[in-house]
Structure formats: structure tokens, C-alpha cells
Design an enzyme around this catalytic site. Structure first.
Site, PDB file in Angstrom:
ATOM      1  CE  LYS A   1      -1.542  -4.225   3.303  1.00 48.79           C
ATOM      2  NZ  LYS A   1      -1.944  -5.520   2.780  1.00 48.79           N
TER       3      LYS A   1
ATOM      4  CB  SER B   1      -0.861  -0.019   1.262  1.00 48.45           C
ATOM      5  OG  SER B   1      -1.436   1.232   1.503  1.00 48.45           O
TER       6      SER B   1
ATOM      7  CE1 TYR C   1      -3.908  -2.659   5.707  1.00 44.18           C
ATOM      8  CE2 TYR C   1      -3.288  -0.373   5.292  1.00 44.18           C
ATOM      9  CZ  TYR C   1      -3.644  -1.620   4.819  1.00 44.18           C
ATOM     10  OH  TYR C   1      -3.710  -1.847   3.473  1.00 44.18           O
TER      11      TYR C   1
HETATM   12  P1  NAD Z   1     -11.185  -6.420   1.325  1.00 45.01           P
HETATM   13  O1  NAD Z   1     -11.393  -6.392   2.800  1.00 45.01           O
HETATM   14  O2  NAD Z   1     -12.356  -6.156   0.464  1.00 45.01           O
HETATM   15  O3  NAD Z   1     -10.535  -7.814   0.888  1.00 45.01           O
HETATM   16  C1  NAD Z   1      -9.703  -8.564   1.732  1.00 45.01           C
HETATM   17  C2  NAD Z   1     -10.246  -9.967   1.762  1.00 45.01           C
HETATM   18  O4  NAD Z   1      -9.424 -10.791   2.594  1.00 45.01           O
HETATM   19  C3  NAD Z   1     -11.663 -10.047   2.344  1.00 45.01           C
HETATM   20  O5  NAD Z   1     -12.482 -10.741   1.412  1.00 45.01           O
HETATM   21  C4  NAD Z   1     -11.505 -10.821   3.645  1.00 45.01           C
HETATM   22  O6  NAD Z   1     -12.653 -11.611   3.933  1.00 45.01           O
HETATM   23  C5  NAD Z   1     -10.261 -11.634   3.361  1.00 45.01           C
HETATM   24  N1  NAD Z   1      -9.468 -12.013   4.543  1.00 45.01           N
HETATM   25  C6  NAD Z   1      -9.007 -11.221   5.538  1.00 45.01           C
HETATM   26  N2  NAD Z   1      -8.282 -11.927   6.408  1.00 45.01           N
HETATM   27  C7  NAD Z   1      -8.268 -13.202   5.967  1.00 45.01           C
HETATM   28  C8  NAD Z   1      -7.695 -14.396   6.448  1.00 45.01           C
HETATM   29  N3  NAD Z   1      -6.991 -14.439   7.586  1.00 45.01           N
HETATM   30  N4  NAD Z   1      -7.886 -15.543   5.746  1.00 45.01           N
HETATM   31  C9  NAD Z   1      -8.619 -15.533   4.606  1.00 45.01           C
HETATM   32  N5  NAD Z   1      -9.187 -14.428   4.106  1.00 45.01           N
HETATM   33  C10 NAD Z   1      -9.009 -13.273   4.779  1.00 45.01           C
HETATM   34  O7  NAD Z   1     -10.002  -5.401   0.988  1.00 45.01           O
HETATM   35  P2  NAD Z   1      -9.485  -4.863  -0.408  1.00 45.01           P
HETATM   36  O8  NAD Z   1      -9.780  -3.418  -0.469  1.00 45.01           O
HETATM   37  O9  NAD Z   1      -9.938  -5.737  -1.499  1.00 45.01           O
HETATM   38  O10 NAD Z   1      -7.922  -5.006  -0.184  1.00 45.01           O
HETATM   39  C11 NAD Z   1      -7.211  -6.139  -0.610  1.00 45.01           C
HETATM   40  C12 NAD Z   1      -5.756  -5.995  -0.172  1.00 45.01           C
HETATM   41  O11 NAD Z   1      -5.221  -4.792  -0.700  1.00 45.01           O
HETATM   42  C13 NAD Z   1      -5.576  -5.905   1.346  1.00 45.01           C
HETATM   43  O12 NAD Z   1      -4.387  -6.595   1.695  1.00 45.01           O
HETATM   44  C14 NAD Z   1      -5.405  -4.423   1.594  1.00 45.01           C
HETATM   45  O13 NAD Z   1      -4.637  -4.179   2.747  1.00 45.01           O
HETATM   46  C15 NAD Z   1      -4.664  -4.001   0.335  1.00 45.01           C
HETATM   47  N6  NAD Z   1      -4.859  -2.590   0.008  1.00 45.01           N
HETATM   48  C16 NAD Z   1      -6.118  -2.069  -0.093  1.00 45.01           C
HETATM   49  C17 NAD Z   1      -6.293  -0.730  -0.375  1.00 45.01           C
HETATM   50  C18 NAD Z   1      -7.667  -0.121  -0.431  1.00 45.01           C
HETATM   51  O14 NAD Z   1      -7.781   1.095  -0.276  1.00 45.01           O
HETATM   52  N7  NAD Z   1      -8.715  -0.889  -0.672  1.00 45.01           N
HETATM   53  C19 NAD Z   1      -5.169   0.086  -0.592  1.00 45.01           C
HETATM   54  C20 NAD Z   1      -3.900  -0.476  -0.501  1.00 45.01           C
HETATM   55  C21 NAD Z   1      -3.754  -1.820  -0.207  1.00 45.01           C
HETATM   56  C1  WQD Z   2      -8.867  10.031   1.113  1.00 48.84           C
HETATM   57  C2  WQD Z   2      -9.037  11.515   1.386  1.00 48.84           C
HETATM   58  C3  WQD Z   2      -9.279  12.043   3.711  1.00 48.84           C
HETATM   59  C4  WQD Z   2     -13.127  10.029   4.283  1.00 48.84           C
HETATM   60  C5  WQD Z   2      -6.482   4.949   3.179  1.00 48.84           C
HETATM   61  C6  WQD Z   2      -5.476   4.167   3.984  1.00 48.84           C
HETATM   62  C7  WQD Z   2      -4.396   3.661   3.088  1.00 48.84           C
HETATM   63  C8  WQD Z   2      -4.974   2.893   1.898  1.00 48.84           C
HETATM   64  C9  WQD Z   2      -6.044   3.656   1.193  1.00 48.84           C
HETATM   65  C10 WQD Z   2      -5.029   0.582   2.423  1.00 48.84           C
HETATM   66  C11 WQD Z   2      -8.238  12.007   2.587  1.00 48.84           C
HETATM   67  C12 WQD Z   2     -10.548  12.392   2.958  1.00 48.84           C
HETATM   68  C13 WQD Z   2     -11.957  10.530   3.734  1.00 48.84           C
HETATM   69  C14 WQD Z   2     -14.140  10.944   4.690  1.00 48.84           C
HETATM   70  C15 WQD Z   2     -12.762  12.768   3.942  1.00 48.84           C
HETATM   71  N1  WQD Z   2      -5.611   1.681   2.307  1.00 48.84           N
HETATM   72  N2  WQD Z   2     -11.782  11.866   3.564  1.00 48.84           N
HETATM   73  N3  WQD Z   2     -13.924  12.270   4.496  1.00 48.84           N
HETATM   74  O1  WQD Z   2      -6.513   8.032   3.870  1.00 48.84           O
HETATM   75  O2  WQD Z   2      -5.635   8.227   1.504  1.00 48.84           O
HETATM   76  O3  WQD Z   2      -5.812   6.038   2.551  1.00 48.84           O
HETATM   77  O4  WQD Z   2      -7.008   4.093   2.157  1.00 48.84           O
HETATM   78  O5  WQD Z   2      -3.856   0.364   2.316  1.00 48.84           O
HETATM   79  O6  WQD Z   2      -3.607   2.848   3.889  1.00 48.84           O
HETATM   80  O7  WQD Z   2      -4.914   5.026   4.970  1.00 48.84           O
HETATM   81  O8  WQD Z   2      -7.882   7.183   1.890  1.00 48.84           O
HETATM   82  O9  WQD Z   2     -10.238   7.294   1.248  1.00 48.84           O
HETATM   83  O10 WQD Z   2      -9.635   7.322   3.710  1.00 48.84           O
HETATM   84  O11 WQD Z   2      -9.121   9.297   2.313  1.00 48.84           O
HETATM   85  O12 WQD Z   2     -12.601  13.978   3.806  1.00 48.84           O
HETATM   86  O13 WQD Z   2     -15.187  10.538   5.214  1.00 48.84           O
HETATM   87  O14 WQD Z   2     -10.419  11.757   1.706  1.00 48.84           O
HETATM   88  O15 WQD Z   2      -9.021  12.975   4.712  1.00 48.84           O
HETATM   89  O16 WQD Z   2      -7.802  13.300   2.291  1.00 48.84           O
HETATM   90  P1  WQD Z   2      -6.415   7.487   2.528  1.00 48.84           P
HETATM   91  P2  WQD Z   2      -9.295   7.711   2.316  1.00 48.84           P
END
Ligand code: NAD
Ligand code: WQD
Length: 348
Positions: free
Chosen positions: A157, A129, A153
Site C-alpha cells: 500500500k 489502507s 501487505y
Molecule cells: P477482496 O479480497 O474481497 O477484494 C479484492 C478483489 O480483487 C477480489 O475479488 C480478488 O479476486 C481480486 N483480485 C486480487 N488480485 C487480483 C488480480 N491480480 N487481478 C484481478 N483481480 C484480483 O478485498 P476487499 O476487502 O474488498 O478489499 C478491496 C481493496 O481494499 C483491497 O485492495 C484491500 O487491500 C483494500 N482494503 C481493504 C480493507 C479491508 O479491511 N477489507 C481495508 C483497507 C484496504
Molecule cells: C480488529 C481488532 C484485533 C480478530 C486489518 C488489517 C488492516 C486493514 C483492516 C486492509 C483488533 C481484534 C481480530 C480476532 C480479535 N485491512 N481481533 N480477534 O487488525 O485493525 O486491520 O484489517 O488494509 O491492514 O491489518 O482489523 O479486524 O483484524 O482486527 O480480537 O479473531 O479485533 O486484535 O484489535 P485490523 P481486524
């Protein structure tokens, strides 16, 4: 012969979109997910969207930390590579419950890596991430920037990235790609699959979407005094289908010789403010999003966006969609599924 890919967390938001692209690309796909933060309806819909390729999808409801169950999955199929999405991802919750996050994300990953090694599967794509850049001193963020973690969190990562580097150093047969996602938004253009967070959404666009369908009265804008174009935070939003395609590009890269353990940003390289994103969504949906201006959210960075050159050069991948398409597809999903995969009485 078709490749066999294991997708952990494949029922989740990014996972389900990636599984669809894998199936359409001709990959045999096995999903392992404990459904802690997902619905199996997502996978049923992926299967339908994949048409004839839907038969190449197998789902096991398994927790990654259940080593015997994971062993069984690996005993059944010889995997060419694993795409590892499974993990908990709510930043605020990780601050409240750090052990839950360390247990789930770290033990889950270590168990997976042990089982992979035992079965001779040494090719991995991992969901990292942009959170590992912390509060970047400058933008765009290149892969060489110093890394930090602002919460448990993010620390999971960082740790997992380090674990992957160590594993490769110990055994050069491994090929590992660490993908640092920026801010994934939007949904498949069919409107049939999308993001369906449980409880109050933490992220901007799921929240905006729930305001638009009348589930929440207004959006709270966190911070209006940043040194940005309009005072609100700037992020690199990326369409989830572009992100999913980035994983196919990473799989292609894994088939090259001696790639080692490499890291790539997956972003668009463009920064968009909260107010710009809301305006784009209002245009796409025709809905007014009432706003309440508030203080900054603790821990938030001001401006974060990706340097995209490395992924373009080495993965031959770049994002195609802009914020208008992201908002169009997010609204298409939201308007067709105002309660996600559930019904009005099973949400909060
Ligand atoms: P999500 O929660 O929709 O998907 C994660 C999935 O993993 C879920 O379906 C959950 O049920 C499953 N899971 C969690 N723990 C588990 C375990 N111990 N065993 C089996 N299954 C398990 O999240 P997402 O948004 O699809 O994110 C996917 C990956 O990408 C995550 O690792 C997240 O940290 C990373 N990521 C997400 C974002 C974002 O903003 N969505 C940004 C950067 C990185
Ligand atoms: C985006 C912008 C907020 C909600 C997070 C995790 C990061 C990654 C992606 C997994 C910011 C603003 C948000 C709201 C708002 N996830 N905001 N009102 O913070 O960039 O990243 O998700 O890895 O680890 O930290 O994403 O969508 O929460 O926020 O004003 O109700 O929107 O302040 O500027 P962020 P976000």
C-alpha cells in the site's frame, strides 16, 4: 452521456458494494476480477439489486497482470476513470508469502497504470489502507501523519501510494485519489451481498459472524491489557455502504480541475473496542458470542481511528451509519447466507 468506470477487484467485498452504488448512480461499470478471492455470484446479485441499471454492468474475468487481456478491456471501452480495488489483503499471509503479495499487488497495479496511460485514461481512485499509519503515536490519524509499514501487505500500500505520487509528478494530467480505509464491516441492508472470506477469517467481524452461525465455537480476543477503556484494541469500524459511497464522492472530486494526487481517510472518526463491537453484534443478532481471552496478536496497534475532516471538507462525504447498523446488516447477511456465496461442503 454516462461515465464509464472500470472497477478492478469489483467482485470482492468492498468492490461489489461499490459497483452497486455506481450502477444506482447511473454509471456504466466494467469489472475486472480474477475471482481469486471472490465469487461471480456476488456480481449476479449486484445486477439484480440494481434493477434496470443492472444492464450497465459488464464483467471480465481477467488477472490485472495479464497485460494483453487488460489491453483488450481498454480497447473495448473508453474509460473516464478507474477504481482500483484488486489486490491480496491478508496481513498474515503476506508475512509468509511476501513475493506473492509484491507480485500480485505491485505488478498488478503497475500493469494497470501502464495500460491506463497508454489509453489516455489518467483518473484513478486507489484502495489504500489505515495500515499505512502503522502504530500511530496519537489519534485521530490525520492524512499528514508519518507513514510506515509493519508487514509486506502494508508495504504494497505504501509503495503504491508513492508510485501514484511519482506518476503525478511526472505528468500533471493525472488525477489520483488515494483512499485510506479504516475497518470496513457490515453488508448491504438487503442481506443479499456481503463479505465472504475464504478459509479462516483474519478480521474481527467475519469471525464473529461465523461464530454466530455456528461455524466456529468461539471468538479469540487478541489482547486484554491495552491501555483502552476495556483493555481490548480500539478501531474505527465503517459500514461498507458508507465506504462505497465514499468512492462515488471521490469520482465527483476527480471531475474538478487540477486535483493532483490527494489522499483521504475514509472512517467514522469513532473508536470502538473489540468487546464493544461484540456486545453490539450480540444485541443485533440475539446470539451469544463465546469468548476466549488471549495474548495480543503480534503487530497489532492499540488504538486507531480516523480524522475525518479532510474527506468531509473536500469530498463532501461523511459516514452515516454507526456500529448498531453495521452489526444489524452484518447479521442480516450472515443469517441469510451462513456460508456466504457457497455451500456448507465447500468451506473450511
Ligand atoms: P477482496 O479480497 O474481497 O477484494 C479484492 C478483489 O480483487 C477480489 O475479488 C480478488 O479476486 C481480486 N483480485 C486480487 N488480485 C487480483 C488480480 N491480480 N487481478 C484481478 N483481480 C484480483 O478485498 P476487499 O476487502 O474488498 O478489499 C478491496 C481493496 O481494499 C483491497 O485492495 C484491500 O487491500 C483494500 N482494503 C481493504 C480493507 C479491508 O479491511 N477489507 C481495508 C483497507 C484496504
Ligand atoms: C480488529 C481488532 C484485533 C480478530 C486489518 C488489517 C488492516 C486493514 C483492516 C486492509 C483488533 C481484534 C481480530 C480476532 C480479535 N485491512 N481481533 N480477534 O487488525 O485493525 O486491520 O484489517 O488494509 O491492514 O491489518 O482489523 O479486524 O483484524 O482486527 O480480537 O479473531 O479485533 O486484535 O484489535 P485490523 P481486524
Amino acid at each position: 452521456m454516462a461515465y464509464n468506470i472500470l472497477v478492478t477487484g469489483g467482485a470482492g467485498y468492498i468492490g461489489s458494494h461499490t459497483v452497486l452504488q455506481l450502477l444506482l448512480g447511473g454509471y456504466n461499470t466494467v469489472v475486472v476480477d480474477n475471482l481469486d478471492n471472490a465469487s461471480d455470484i456476488a456480481l449476479e446479485r449486484v445486477k439484480e439489486l440494481a434493477g434496470d441499471f443492472g444492464k450497465n454492468l459488464v464483467f471480465h474475468q481477467v488477472d490485472l497482470r495479464d497485460k494483453p487481456a487488460l489491453e483488450n478491456v481498454f480497447a473495448e471501452t473508453k474509460f473516464d476513470a478507474v477504481i482500483h480495488f484488486a489486490g491480496l489483503k491478508a496481513v498474515g499471509e503476506s508475512v509468509q508469502k511476501p513475493l506473492l503479495y509484491f507480485n500480485n499487488n505491485l505488478i498488478g497495479t503497475i500493469t494497470l497504470l501502464e495500460v491506463m496511460a497508454a489509453h489516455g485514461c489518467k483518473q484513478l481512485v486507489f484502495s489504500s489502507s489505515a495500515t499505512v499509519y502503522g502504530w500511530p503515536k496519537e489519534v485521530p490519524c490525520t492524512e499528514e501523519f508519518p507513514l510506515s509499514a509493519a508487514n509486506p501487505y502494508g508495504r504494497t500500500k505504501l509503495f503504491i501510494e508513492e508510485i501514484c505520487h511519482d506518476i503525478y509528478r511526472s505528468d500533471s494530467e493525472w488525477k489520483i485519489i488515494l483512499l485510506r480505509y479504516f475497518n470496513p464491516v457490515g453488508a448491504h441492508p438487503s442481506g443479499y451481498i456481503g463479505e465472504d472470506p475464504r478459509g479462516i477469517p483474519n478480521n474481527l467481524m467475519p469471525y464473529v459472524q461465523q461464530v454466530a452461525v455456528g461455524r466456529r465455537p468461539h471468538l479469540t480476543v487478541f489482547g486484554t491489557d491495552y491501555s483502552t477503556k476495556d483493555g481490548t484494541g480500539v478501531r474505527d469500524y465503517i459500514h461498507v455502504v458508507d465506504l462505497a459511497d465514499g468512492h462515488i464522492a471521490a469520482l465527483r472530486k476527480l471531475s474538478e480541475a487540477n486535483i493532483g494526487c490527494e489522499v483521504y481517510n475514509l472512517g467514522t472518526g469513532k473508536g470502538t473496542s473489540v468487546l464493544e463491537m461484540v456486545a453490539a453484534f450480540e444485541k443485533a443478532s440475539g446470539k451469544k458470542i463465546p469468548l476466549v481471552m488471549a495474548d495480543r496478536r503480534p503487530g497489532d496497534a492499540e488504538t486507531v481511528y480516523a480524522a475525518t475532516e479532510k474527506a468531509e471538507r473536500e469530498l463532501s462525504w461523511k459516514a452515516n451509519y454507526g456500529v448498531d447498523e453495521m452489526c444489524r446488516d452484518q447479521w442480516n447477511w450472515a443469517s441469510k447466507n451462513p456460508y456466504g456465496y457457497g455451500s456448507p461442503d465447500c468451506t473450511n
